[in-house]
Design an enzyme around this catalytic site. Sequence first.
Site, PDB file in Angstrom:
ATOM      1  N   GLY A  78     -40.598 -33.806 -57.676  1.00 56.13           N
ATOM      2  CA  GLY A  78     -41.373 -33.090 -58.687  1.00 56.13           C
ATOM      3  C   GLY A  78     -40.503 -32.573 -59.815  1.00 56.13           C
ATOM      4  N   SER A  79     -40.924 -32.775 -61.046  1.00 52.92           N
ATOM      5  CA  SER A  79     -40.082 -32.417 -62.176  1.00 52.92           C
ATOM      6  C   SER A  79     -40.924 -32.327 -63.445  1.00 52.92           C
ATOM      7  CB  SER A  79     -38.953 -33.440 -62.329  1.00 52.92           C
ATOM      8  OG  SER A  79     -39.454 -34.757 -62.156  1.00 52.92           O
TER       9      SER A  79
END
Length: 227
Positions: free
Chosen positions: A195-196
Amino acid sequence: MSVSNTKHKKINREGFPTLMTVPVCLAGINLYMFLFTGGCARYIVLALSVILYAILVNFFRNPRRRFPSNDREKVVVAPADGEIVAIEEVDELDHFHDRRIQISIFMSIFSVHANWFPVGGTVTRVEHQPGRYHAAFKAKSSTENERSLVVIETPDGQEVLVRQIAGAMARRIVTYPSVGDKCRIDQHMGFIKLGSRVDLYLPVDSLICVKVGQKVKADETIVGKLP
């Protein structure tokens, strides 16, 4: 010099080491379970192993993308898959030192994590900046998290800044271009694991074509048009 166009594969090249190592580990665990344990536990472990590997394959998928129009003048295309979590005028202090429109795209663990160039032109700056690992959907992640900065100058002299941002789980940002590289829409710019977030910084008089909460697709969704 130009950025080499990434040859299309169903799996992104960044995933090859993980996808080759994990099956060996899972095979060892399952072999142990089937040799030294009984009952349904070994079948549960086998099922979980298959699910885990399927999630990894899905994470590193590399869909074929091509911007659907030949009219690319002034167009800014989404550099990442995900959800628009912020559109706001901010003081950009790393490069421009003036007011810019920031468009932030949050990438969940289920998003395609390859990143594409949002505009064509020449790469004028590439810089990795160490930092923390706040959750990527939080506003402070843009300035406090580990991140990679790429600045692209378009043929008519305007600059667009792209910032790849690590999240609470993402600990590896890959950025492909070097200063002086020629780039274009449809080319891969990098990859972020887990996740980013990716932030875009455009001139304040740009036309914004998306809204907060909207889902976007990299190299397909137009997020704005330069003045």
